[in-house]
Design a protein around this motif. Structure first.
Motif, short mmCIF file in Angstrom:
data_model
loop_
_atom_site.label_atom_id
_atom_site.label_comp_id
_atom_site.label_asym_id
_atom_site.label_seq_id
_atom_site.Cartn_x
_atom_site.Cartn_y
_atom_site.Cartn_z
N LEU A 182 0.83 -1.20 0.00
CA LEU A 182 0.00 0.00 0.00
C LEU A 182 0.86 1.25 0.00
O LEU A 182 0.61 2.20 -0.76
CB LEU A 182 -0.92 -0.01 1.22
CG LEU A 182 -1.74 1.28 1.45
CD1 LEU A 182 -2.67 1.55 0.28
CD2 LEU A 182 -2.53 1.18 2.76
N LEU A 219 -3.39 4.05 7.41
CA LEU A 219 -3.52 2.60 7.53
C LEU A 219 -4.26 2.26 8.82
O LEU A 219 -3.88 2.75 9.89
CB LEU A 219 -2.13 1.95 7.55
CG LEU A 219 -2.08 0.42 7.67
CD1 LEU A 219 -2.48 -0.22 6.34
CD2 LEU A 219 -0.68 -0.03 8.07
N TYR A 250 -16.86 -0.65 6.78
CA TYR A 250 -16.96 -1.91 7.50
C TYR A 250 -18.43 -2.31 7.65
O TYR A 250 -19.29 -1.45 7.88
CB TYR A 250 -16.37 -1.78 8.91
CG TYR A 250 -14.87 -1.65 9.00
CD1 TYR A 250 -14.07 -1.58 7.87
CD2 TYR A 250 -14.25 -1.58 10.25
CE1 TYR A 250 -12.70 -1.44 7.97
CE2 TYR A 250 -12.88 -1.45 10.36
CZ TYR A 250 -12.10 -1.38 9.22
OH TYR A 250 -10.74 -1.25 9.34
N ARG A 257 -10.25 0.75 -1.38
CA ARG A 257 -10.94 -0.52 -1.18
C ARG A 257 -11.16 -1.23 -2.51
O ARG A 257 -11.15 -0.60 -3.57
CB ARG A 257 -12.28 -0.29 -0.48
CG ARG A 257 -13.25 0.56 -1.29
CD ARG A 257 -14.44 1.06 -0.51
NE ARG A 257 -15.26 0.01 0.08
CZ ARG A 257 -16.54 0.17 0.39
NH1 ARG A 257 -17.15 1.33 0.16
NH2 ARG A 257 -17.22 -0.81 0.93
N ASP A 290 -15.71 -4.14 -0.58
CA ASP A 290 -15.03 -4.73 0.57
C ASP A 290 -14.65 -3.64 1.58
O ASP A 290 -14.64 -2.45 1.25
CB ASP A 290 -13.76 -5.46 0.13
CG ASP A 290 -14.05 -6.73 -0.65
OD1 ASP A 290 -15.24 -7.13 -0.71
OD2 ASP A 290 -13.11 -7.31 -1.21
N VAL A 305 -8.83 -0.94 3.03
CA VAL A 305 -7.53 -1.32 3.58
C VAL A 305 -6.71 -0.09 3.96
O VAL A 305 -5.63 -0.20 4.53
CB VAL A 305 -6.74 -2.18 2.59
CG1 VAL A 305 -7.48 -3.48 2.30
CG2 VAL A 305 -6.46 -1.42 1.29
#
Length: 244
Positions: free
Chosen positions: A81, A107, A151, A200, A204, A207
């Motif tokens: 990343l 992060l 989420y 993302r 999903d 990240v």
């Protein structure tokens, strides 16, 4: 957070987490109260941590030591990343041009956000760069809410707990209504506004996130701005390279 079942490791991680949460350091007594361990156990663990340079002590106050940098540096060096996001942060910095602003890569680490890369324009005052922290609670910062909003509710509740989730829930709904953009005003520093967007794959959980924070930038830190479109494209480009 539930323990791993390896008692001594869980105790070490508990001490490390609390020490990572403060810059001024903590005494053994404070650590014992925070972790629920007895002082004897805390002292023995701290002695071992000092041996491995995980902890430093001065006048009875303990802080994280330089030994913590070795695994952290190794992790960041191999983190895809960070490597993939770097040219996109440079591009965003060029788009911002002469405005006083910082572009960061965020992060998620449990219920915390860590800024793993930061770039700022020449117009950004030094004290803004130097004084800005690089770690925040995930529910109290712009990039964290951009990530948390992706989420599933069960995962978000598990991450921050029910009480914190209920407090931040209205802000997460705002993120959803803004198409994934998260905004903050004077949260980390007076006069500093910010806009974040998640990185993302499809629908999903994110990240990471990119976040732009700047002084006197309310007019351009909006969903309808060209800067917001640049931010969204950058996050999309990073995700495409990360996930294919």
């Amino acid at each position: 957070m539930q323990g791993s079942g390896v008692g001594v490791l869980d105790k070490y991680m508990a001490l490390q987490k609390h020490l990572a949460g403060v810059s001024k350091g903590l005494t053994a007594l404070e650590l014992a109260r925070l972790t629920g361990m007895d002082r004897g156990t805390v002292h023995r663990l701290l002695k071992a941590m000092m041996h491995w340079r995980q902890v430093e002590a001065e006048h009875g106050v303990y802080r994280l030591g330089g030994g913590c940098l070795l695994p952290a540096s190794a992790y960041l060096t191999r983190l895809p990343l960070r490597r993939i996001a770097l040219p996109y942060t440079i591009d965003l910095q060029n788009v911002i041009a002469d405005r006083p602003a910082i572009v960061s890569v965020a992060l998620p680490v449990g219920d915390q956000i860590v800024l793993i890369e930061r770039m700022w324009t020449a117009a950004t005052p030094f004290n803004v760069v130097a004084d800005l922290d690089d770690k925040f609670a995930i529910d109290s910062c712009t990039s964290g809410r951009a990530i948390l909003a992706t989420y599933p509710e069960a995962q978000a509740r598990q991450t921050v707990g029910d009480e914190r989730y209920e407090r931040v829930r209205p802000r997460l709904l705002e993120v959803a209504q803004a198409g994934g953009y998260s905004f903050g005003h004077s949260e980390q520093r007076k006069g500093l506004s910010s806009m974040g967007y998640p990185i993302r794959r499809g629908q999903d959980a994110a990240v990471g996130a990119l976040v732009i924070a700047g002084l006197e930038m309310d007019a351009v830190l909006q969903v309808s701005s060209s800067l917001a479109r640049h931010l969204q494209r950058a996050c999309g480009g990073i995700a495409e390279q990360l996930f294919g």
